[in-house]
Design a protein around this motif. Structure first.
Motif, PDB file in Angstrom:
ATOM      1  N   MET A   1       2.357  -8.574  -3.354  1.00  0.00           N
ATOM      2  CA  MET A   1       2.714  -8.849  -1.857  1.00  0.00           C
ATOM      3  C   MET A   1       3.837  -9.723  -1.851  1.00  0.00           C
ATOM      4  SD  MET A   1      -0.876  -8.983   0.170  1.00  0.00           S
ATOM      5  CE  MET A   1      -0.182  -9.675   1.722  1.00  0.00           C
ATOM      6  N   ALA A   2       3.851 -10.568  -2.597  1.00  0.00           N
ATOM      7  CA  ALA A   2       5.152 -11.551  -2.515  1.00  0.00           C
ATOM      8  C   ALA A   2       6.567 -10.842  -2.673  1.00  0.00           C
ATOM      9  CB  ALA A   2       5.135 -12.926  -3.591  1.00  0.00           C
ATOM     10  N   HIS A   3       6.413  -9.857  -3.612  1.00  0.00           N
ATOM     11  CA  HIS A   3       7.713  -9.085  -3.871  1.00  0.00           C
ATOM     12  C   HIS A   3       7.944  -7.998  -2.489  1.00  0.00           C
ATOM     13  CE1 HIS A   3       6.483  -9.786  -8.220  1.00  0.00           C
ATOM     14  NE2 HIS A   3       7.278 -10.738  -7.959  1.00  0.00           N
ATOM     15  N   GLU A   4       7.184  -8.072  -1.577  1.00  0.00           N
ATOM     16  CA  GLU A   4       7.305  -6.989  -0.841  1.00  0.00           C
ATOM     17  C   GLU A   4       8.064  -7.688   0.646  1.00  0.00           C
ATOM     18  OE1 GLU A   4       6.527  -3.665  -0.783  1.00  0.00           O
ATOM     19  OE2 GLU A   4       5.551  -3.834  -2.570  1.00  0.00           O
ATOM     20  N   GLU A   5       9.007  -6.740   1.206  1.00  0.00           N
ATOM     21  CA  GLU A   5       9.577  -7.350   2.491  1.00  0.00           C
ATOM     22  C   GLU A   5       8.161  -7.508   3.536  1.00  0.00           C
ATOM     23  OE1 GLU A   5      12.698  -6.843   3.592  1.00  0.00           O
ATOM     24  OE2 GLU A   5      13.387  -6.596   1.550  1.00  0.00           O
ATOM     25  N   ALA A   6       8.729  -8.543   4.243  1.00  0.00           N
ATOM     26  CA  ALA A   6       8.013  -9.065   5.343  1.00  0.00           C
ATOM     27  C   ALA A   6       7.993  -8.206   6.773  1.00  0.00           C
ATOM     28  CB  ALA A   6       8.069 -10.515   5.783  1.00  0.00           C
TER      29      ALA A   6
ATOM     30  N   LEU B   1       0.774  -1.339   0.165  1.00  0.00           N
ATOM     31  CA  LEU B   1      -0.001   0.006  -0.021  1.00  0.00           C
ATOM     32  C   LEU B   1       0.838   1.132   0.145  1.00  0.00           C
ATOM     33  CD1 LEU B   1      -2.611  -1.309   2.660  1.00  0.00           C
ATOM     34  CD2 LEU B   1      -2.989  -0.305   0.388  1.00  0.00           C
ATOM     35  N   ARG B   2       1.871   1.259   0.791  1.00  0.00           N
ATOM     36  CA  ARG B   2       2.819   2.306   0.736  1.00  0.00           C
ATOM     37  C   ARG B   2       3.380   2.611  -0.608  1.00  0.00           C
ATOM     38  NH1 ARG B   2       5.748   2.199   6.715  1.00  0.00           N
ATOM     39  NH2 ARG B   2       4.233   2.825   7.924  1.00  0.00           N
ATOM     40  N   ARG B   3       4.014   1.424  -1.183  1.00  0.00           N
ATOM     41  CA  ARG B   3       4.761   1.498  -2.488  1.00  0.00           C
ATOM     42  C   ARG B   3       3.969   2.303  -3.416  1.00  0.00           C
ATOM     43  NH1 ARG B   3       5.802  -1.272  -6.296  1.00  0.00           N
ATOM     44  NH2 ARG B   3       5.325  -3.560  -5.484  1.00  0.00           N
ATOM     45  N   ARG B   4       2.518   2.060  -3.248  1.00  0.00           N
ATOM     46  CA  ARG B   4       1.526   2.334  -4.431  1.00  0.00           C
ATOM     47  C   ARG B   4       0.871   3.749  -3.964  1.00  0.00           C
ATOM     48  NH1 ARG B   4       1.180  -1.461  -8.757  1.00  0.00           N
ATOM     49  NH2 ARG B   4      -0.111   0.183  -9.487  1.00  0.00           N
TER      50      ARG B   4
END
Ligand code: WTA
Length: 640
Positions: free
Chosen positions: A233-238, A147-150
């Motif tokens: 989401m799979a590309h985002e940090e956890a 969400l932040r990245r977008r």
């Protein structure tokens, strides 16, 4: 900026309140502590009855102790509350900062990372998915990062779509991001949610992006604005740094029906709501660490928010998200789920209980329900037959039934039995006693507040109450604060016994309750098809749904439509714009409607006709033309 790794040190337990002189530790009472550990330290409080009084009389000290004990703060608040019900001003824990996801996830990951946080009870029985606190935090972080990245910033509104009448809500909330799934699955049927979102979003120029999660394998057309949610989401940090939010920042908005056509976006904020959801979840259901909590309500309803998500997660519980229906694949579904997931507290609606009792006891007996400890009911009055069945058949006579009265506006349960009290009495069909810090008053026509029955109001603010109606604070004041100045007006009527037990008698305004869904009659009336000149919708007593929808319509003179066509059109239009449950059970075509001379439709008269209480018709002298009533009676007899 708040750092995730410091969350432990920031725990601000009871000591802070003591240090700040808000509490007096000298009269520590073991008796109260056994009932409610958070309350230890209140001077002179020795049992739950006095605790109740204390929470009314010293509301600020009470809520300060609760907030310090139960919530994890990023920085402490400076004022417990700043409220003035006369002016519709409601603020709690002012100046404090916290993060709700830290309270619901991070702090439990520190102590019990591998505990199951939620069980997604999928539509297909036996296909449940368990998610631990660690996993849920990771998923939340990935989604937060995405969400932040977008470009979604603190304070932006995101619409999560699981109910109808979408476009109007997106526009009212001014959302730029919508989250949905390709298809919903319920009772073995697929519902094309993405298609509905596409049509709604086409009329909402502010929407920049739509996140689409894949609930089923059916592919959907992805437009430029669409984002494949799981893939991204799979590309985002956890790991995602939580933002520090003000106590009074908006947490969510939920749209609910009022007595005029336009639904109200009720606003709940961070700290007070979370505290209230967590406290009521614990004490009304007698929740204990390690219990599996099964609230089978729709997640898009306030009940799903407070008791599937925020309350249980804040308490580190294992919570069940139920996707299916009570009768899929058969009427044993609830009890089979109870057996399989070992549910300890079960929370559902009377409409489902009434439906299931008609199918017979064998569906219940088939399954082992020995894990159950408390049974809850919500959304509408539970009639004695349903209460007895729930208690005797489902609970084998050993589980207390908690009939919980509350509203979207109240944020959490306000009147309910508390089985956690050692000698709590429960009377069938009664919501019983107010929760800690809730001070109900019943106001009669003479505006005396000592009455034993009347309009149910609440005399002092509590942390869980809604703060405003989005974009319309004036409507908030007019609806809740002005009818009985100084009190919060609930819209319900109630009566009180000599023992101080409350019984809810139903809505005082034109809001009806169909299968636990609250609908303003005016909303249904808004769905005219072109042949209809005007309409009046009322609720009538329905065996299973609690209330059914009965519509009177007056056709335009030039209308050229057959009766079956008209009925179909009206039903379709209501199903589409509101929801299927709002679609009328009966449509009576009338020449005219009974009206006062000032033009107000007399729904009271229509209700009397439909409930066949002609003797109760009473004074018809304010009617413009009393012969209209005779026509209505004849039309009703012909239809029924
Ligand atoms: C009704 C649901 C009788 C009431 C949590 C209220 C009830 C409205 C009960 C709120 C109950 C809810 N007994 N009536 N136990 N619980 N109601 O906003 O009329 O969907 O005002 O919130 O439902 O509906 P809402």
């Amino acid at each position: 900026m708040w750092l995730r790794c410091t969350s432990r040190r920031l725990l601000t337990p009871f000591n802070r309140a003591l240090k700040h002189g808000r509490l007096n530790a000298s009269s520590w009472s073991g008796k109260v502590a056994a009932v409610m550990p958070e309350a230890a330290g209140f001077q002179g409080v020795t049992d739950r009855a006095t605790l109740q009084e204390f929470s009314h009389a010293h509301s600020d000290s009470f809520w300060a102790a609760m907030a310090n004990h139960r919530l994890t703060w990023t920085s402490a608040y400076d004022t417990v509350q700043d409220c003035d019900l006369r002016r519709g001003k409601v603020k709690w824990f002012v100046g404090g900062k916290l993060n709700v996801s830290v309270n619901c996830l991070d702090r439990h990951v520190l102590t019990c990372p591998d505990r199951v946080a939620l069980i997604w009870e999928r539509d297909e029985p036996g296909a449940e998915v368990k998610v631990t606190y660690r996993e849920l935090l990771e998923m939340t972080c990935r989604l937060g990062n995405l969400l932040r990245r977008r470009g979604v910033k603190k304070g932006d509104c995101v619409t999560i779509y699981i109910s109808d009448a979408l476009a109007e809500r997106i526009r009212d909330a001014n959302s730029s991001t919508v989250i949905t799934v390709n298809q919903g699955v319920r009772g073995g049927k697929m519902i094309d949610l993405k298609k509905t979102v596409d049509a709604a979003v086409d009329t909402c120029p502010n929407v920049r992006q739509v996140f689409v999660a894949m609930r089923t394998e059916t592919p959907v057309v992805m437009k430029d604005r669409d984002v494949a949610m799981e893939e991204e989401m799979a590309h985002e940090e956890a790991v995602c740094e939580p933002a520090a939010m003000d106590s009074e920042d908006v947490l969510f908005m939920l749209y609910t029906s009022g007595s005029t056509g336009k639904p109200k976006g009720l606003v709940h904020t961070q700290a007070g709501y979370l505290l209230y959801a967590s406290l009521t979840h614990k004490y009304v259901f007698d929740y204990h660490d390690g219990d599996v909590f099964g609230c089978v309500a729709d997640i898009g309803w306030i009940t799903g928010h407070s008791y599937c998500v925020y309350g249980p997660l804040a308490n580190g519980a294992t919570t069940v998200l139920f996707e299916s229906t009570p009768i899929y694949p058969d009427p044993g579904r609830y009890w089979e789920t109870v057996q399989r997931l070992q549910i300890n507290q079960f929370y559902g609606a009377p409409t489902a209980i009434r439906l299931l009792l008609k199918y017979g006891d064998q569906w219940v007996h088939k399954y082992d329900r020995s894990s159950l400890k408390t049974l809850g009911s919500v959304g509408e009055p539970i009639n004695t037959e349903a209460w007895e069945w729930y208690h005797k058949v489902v609970g084998d006579g050993r589980c207390p039934i908690v009939d919980t009265w509350w509203q979207t506006e109240t944020g959490g349960i306000c009147i309910a039995p508390r089985p956690s009290d050692p000698d709590a009495e429960i009377v069938p069909g009664m919501a019983m006693r107010p929760f800690f810090g809730i001070k109900p008053v019943l106001v009669d026509n003479e505006l005396t507040s000592k009455s034993a029955s009347g309009a149910l109001c609440i005399a002092q603010p509590w942390p869980g109450m809604a703060r405003t109606i989005h974009n319309n604070h004036q409507r908030f004041i007019e609806t809740y604060c002005q009818p009985f100045p100084g009190y919060f007006f609930t819209g319900d009527g109630a009566s009180r016994t000599e023992e101080g037990y409350y019984q809810i008698t139903g809505r005082l305004d034109d809001v009806i309750n169909v299968s636990g869904h609250r609908i303003g009659t005016a909303e249904i009336e808004d769905n005219h098809c072109s042949a209809v000149a005007e309409s009046a919708v009322i609720g009538y007593t329905h065996d299973i749904k609690g209330q059914g929808v009965y519509a009177f319509v007056v056709l335009k003179k030039e209308a050229d439509i057959t009766e079956p066509e008209l009925r179909q059109q009206l039903k379709d239009s209501v199903s589409k714009s509101i929801a299927k449950y709002a679609s009328p059970d009966y449509i009576q075509i009338a020449q005219r409607l009974p009206k006062t001379r000032s033009g107000k439709i007399m729904r009271r008269v229509l209700r009397n006709v439909v409930e066949r209480d002609l003797e109760g018709l009473g004074d018809l002298s304010t009617l413009d033309d009393p012969t209209a009533v005779q026509e209505i009676i004849q039309g009703h007899q012909a239809l029924a």
